[in-house]
Design an enzyme around this catalytic site. Sequence first.
Site, mmCIF file in Angstrom:
data_model
loop_
_atom_site.group_PDB
_atom_site.id
_atom_site.type_symbol
_atom_site.label_atom_id
_atom_site.label_comp_id
_atom_site.label_asym_id
_atom_site.label_seq_id
_atom_site.Cartn_x
_atom_site.Cartn_y
_atom_site.Cartn_z
ATOM 1 N N ASP A 150 10.476 58.605 41.703
ATOM 2 C CA ASP A 150 10.877 57.618 40.692
ATOM 3 C C ASP A 150 12.377 57.648 40.428
ATOM 4 O O ASP A 150 13.040 58.658 40.657
ATOM 5 C CB ASP A 150 10.140 57.884 39.363
ATOM 6 N N GLU A 151 12.855 56.535 39.953
ATOM 7 C CA GLU A 151 14.213 56.412 39.401
ATOM 8 C C GLU A 151 15.291 57.064 40.267
ATOM 9 O O GLU A 151 16.186 57.728 39.748
ATOM 10 C CB GLU A 151 14.253 57.041 37.987
ATOM 11 N N SER A 152 15.214 56.829 41.571
ATOM 12 C CA SER A 152 16.264 57.368 42.449
ATOM 13 C C SER A 152 17.415 56.377 42.515
ATOM 14 O O SER A 152 17.704 55.800 43.564
ATOM 15 C CB SER A 152 15.688 57.640 43.841
#
Length: 531
Positions: A346-348
């Site tokens: 997530d949220e890279s």
Amino acid sequence: MKKIAGSLLLVCVLALGACQKPSVNLSESGIIPLPQEITNASGSFTLTEASGVKLVGNSENLTKVGEYLAENLRRSTGYPIPVSFDTGNIILELGENDGSEAYELEITEETIQISSSGEAGLFYGIQTLLQLFPAEITSENKLSADWEIPQGKIIDSPSYGYRGSMLDVARHFISVEDVKYYIDQMAKYKLNYLHLHLTDDQGWRIEIKSWPKLTEIGGSTEVGGGKGGFYTQDDYKELVAYAADRFITIVPEVDMPGHTNSALASYPELNPGVNLPDGDFTTVNKQELDYEMPLKNPQASELYTGIEVGWSTFSSRLELTYAFVDSVVREISEITPGPYFHIGGDESHVTQKDDYIYFVERVQDIVSKYGKTSIGWDEIATAKLLPGNVAQFWAKEENAKLAIEQGNKVLMSPAVKAYLDMQYDSTTRLGLHWAAYIELDSAYLWEPSEFSTGIKKENILGLEAPLWTETITNRQDINYMVFPRLPALAEVSWTSKEKRSWDGFSKRVAQHGKRWEIQGIEFHKSPKVTW
Ligand code: TNX
């Protein structure tokens, strides 16, 4: 009328309990999650000093399951409740031993019988049975009460196969003891997967023997600068076993390639470096990386105790990254009997798209090499998923749909419904509200297969309720955020949509409030419920 009732009572007293006083119906006993079918009968069963558990069937764990029930009855009643294959008026009958979660529970005046073709089914029948006794049954200490339950029959089975919750043990470390406590609470509501978010920017919480600094350095702090902590592999095995005894499977998560600062702070060589024109080497912003260069002079990042997200990343084109991931996945897989390994994803926000896809595809191969199935946050569906791998929908519908188009399943955790760290309303002292305020009725009133067009029941593995811990530090905080929403979400995952109603749930949850008070649980007294 009063007179009749009075003389009835007198007759009952004279007959020393032989007379059954009218009690609440089985269908009014307040079971959560609501069973699929309840048939009322008149009369009741009373647990006494002479009661015992009788086991019927053949399996390694049958005695353990019987002991679990007996232990839960002994604590508050003080009765001996023996467990044996010979006698007893509470009968646990195992059929095929085929892993089924369905069960039947029949209560007559003389006996209670729980039948299932799976040990898990028996365990769920036990949870239902325990909820039928007066609230005092949940007490840790001996109490005197009328241990009476209504007669009738229940036929029950779950709607979804994966019914989970997640604990973020990275933002704030959660002790082995508190995780066990959480497992016990989950078990009461028939949840069967506990996802442990073991790593994040602020902390690395699982011992990796081949990379010891991960916990030595990366585990040494947490949000707010506290001392953090980590699980040794023995601690983790203990949690796995404790959960398994309650028919809960642990899903370990190593969040990557983003959310990896604790690893990057532990090992400088995992950080990007670059060959500068003058032959000097230093760390740089990843966009300027020459991936083909061997890295020199990389700098460890600093430990982080804030709550920003999306700013760290592994180097996707650095071979050492994959040697590292291989060791981590291997060591954790060796001590994880369950089928899943959660790879995060997530949220890279600082990983370039092509690097992200390359990374996810390589990591999926590593996970599969060690015999596990990958689960990842919904962004992983932008990569080519291996067959059987699962995308956990938390934010983006289009990602969930990408997974479905590839023939993969979705685990439903929409933040606006299933996130246990969201505040109830603007006055809640804990939690965040970036997704929504989630009052109890909102957490309850939805159906995973109707949440989004294009995500149908056959595409859904199940439901998971995550508890992120940026603002949560101890058991009391956990209790406040998950009660009463966790039972609501458990019912959404267990009970078919047609059977559920807010009206029914709000009455039953009020009955559970009494149980929580006896256990010292300080829960959110939702204004939507008459407690
Ligand atoms: C988003 S949900 C995150 C987490 C945060 C959470 C806080 C998800 C996959 N990522 O890193 O802890 O919001 O609500």
